[in-house]
Design a protein around this motif. Sequence first.
Motif, PDB file in Angstrom:
ATOM      1  N   CYS A  40       0.728  -1.307   0.053  1.00 57.16           N
ATOM      2  CA  CYS A  40      -0.065   0.110   0.050  1.00 57.16           C
ATOM      3  C   CYS A  40       0.834   1.311  -0.144  1.00 57.16           C
ATOM      4  O   CYS A  40       0.559   2.146  -0.718  1.00 57.16           O
ATOM      5  CB  CYS A  40      -1.170   0.081   1.315  1.00 57.16           C
ATOM      6  SG  CYS A  40      -2.161  -1.227   1.386  1.00 57.16           S
ATOM      7  N   MET A  41       2.012   1.169   0.688  1.00 55.76           N
ATOM      8  CA  MET A  41       2.831   2.493   0.784  1.00 55.76           C
ATOM      9  C   MET A  41       3.836   2.643  -0.246  1.00 55.76           C
ATOM     10  O   MET A  41       4.042   3.889  -0.637  1.00 55.76           O
ATOM     11  CB  MET A  41       3.512   2.432   2.239  1.00 55.76           C
ATOM     12  CG  MET A  41       2.817   2.245   3.297  1.00 55.76           C
ATOM     13  SD  MET A  41       1.613   3.772   3.481  1.00 55.76           S
ATOM     14  CE  MET A  41       0.030   3.326   2.990  1.00 55.76           C
ATOM     15  N   SER A  51      -6.212   0.647   1.197  1.00 57.87           N
ATOM     16  CA  SER A  51      -6.006   0.798   2.626  1.00 57.87           C
ATOM     17  C   SER A  51      -7.086   0.638   3.587  1.00 57.87           C
ATOM     18  O   SER A  51      -6.800   0.170   4.859  1.00 57.87           O
ATOM     19  CB  SER A  51      -5.562   2.510   2.812  1.00 57.87           C
ATOM     20  OG  SER A  51      -6.810   3.066   2.634  1.00 57.87           O
ATOM     21  N   THR A 110       0.145  11.006   3.556  1.00 56.82           N
ATOM     22  CA  THR A 110       0.702   9.768   2.811  1.00 56.82           C
ATOM     23  C   THR A 110       2.256   9.950   3.406  1.00 56.82           C
ATOM     24  O   THR A 110       2.865   8.902   3.619  1.00 56.82           O
ATOM     25  CB  THR A 110       0.769  10.153   1.404  1.00 56.82           C
ATOM     26  OG1 THR A 110      -0.795  10.148   0.986  1.00 56.82           O
ATOM     27  CG2 THR A 110       1.413   8.933   0.606  1.00 56.82           C
ATOM     28  N   THR A 114       3.796   6.841   5.689  1.00 56.86           N
ATOM     29  CA  THR A 114       4.935   6.023   5.263  1.00 56.86           C
ATOM     30  C   THR A 114       6.102   6.113   6.105  1.00 56.86           C
ATOM     31  O   THR A 114       6.767   5.050   6.189  1.00 56.86           O
ATOM     32  CB  THR A 114       5.444   6.842   3.601  1.00 56.86           C
ATOM     33  OG1 THR A 114       4.425   6.629   2.850  1.00 56.86           O
ATOM     34  CG2 THR A 114       6.668   5.976   3.044  1.00 56.86           C
ATOM     35  N   PHE A 117       5.140   3.529   8.691  1.00 51.14           N
ATOM     36  CA  PHE A 117       5.358   2.324   8.251  1.00 51.14           C
ATOM     37  C   PHE A 117       7.040   1.972   8.395  1.00 51.14           C
ATOM     38  O   PHE A 117       7.269   0.760   9.095  1.00 51.14           O
ATOM     39  CB  PHE A 117       5.080   2.253   6.732  1.00 51.14           C
ATOM     40  CG  PHE A 117       5.733   1.098   6.121  1.00 51.14           C
ATOM     41  CD1 PHE A 117       5.332  -0.098   6.311  1.00 51.14           C
ATOM     42  CD2 PHE A 117       6.715   0.929   5.204  1.00 51.14           C
ATOM     43  CE1 PHE A 117       5.810  -1.349   5.774  1.00 51.14           C
ATOM     44  CE2 PHE A 117       7.308  -0.027   4.774  1.00 51.14           C
ATOM     45  CZ  PHE A 117       7.004  -1.274   4.990  1.00 51.14           C
TER      46      PHE A 117
END
Length: 129
Positions: A40-41, A51, A110, A114, A117
């Motif tokens: 997804c990232m 997501s 976003t 990220t 993540f």
Amino acid sequence: QFIGRILVIIFTIVNIIKIFTSSDKNIFLKAIIFQYFAYCMLATGVHENHSIFLGGLVSILILTDYKKYFNFCAIINLYAVSNLILFFGINGSYNIRDFTGWSLTTLIPTILITLYFFFNYQKYLKDKF
């Protein structure tokens, strides 16, 4: 798209190695979550609706340890919902994209997710997640 695919392939190889070398009983679940999170990232061309599945997938972690994973799950789910709202609005209208600064507004969450993540993936690799 080439760079995104290469990154996802790298994360796949790392996750496979992690599955076979870890003694954590939940490693397979965590590997699946981080694999899909990486997709997804990092993969290009992934739509914002992907997501939503990520939000549901990470929510399974709450069943394993509520206190440890609640914040992680809440942040991922808030990102998933806010991402859909930023792209489609509350009522599914595309008019939200006509607002001045819409591109920057969608870019900020976003970038933050990220970074989140990579922060959590680092903990995952060190067996601290």
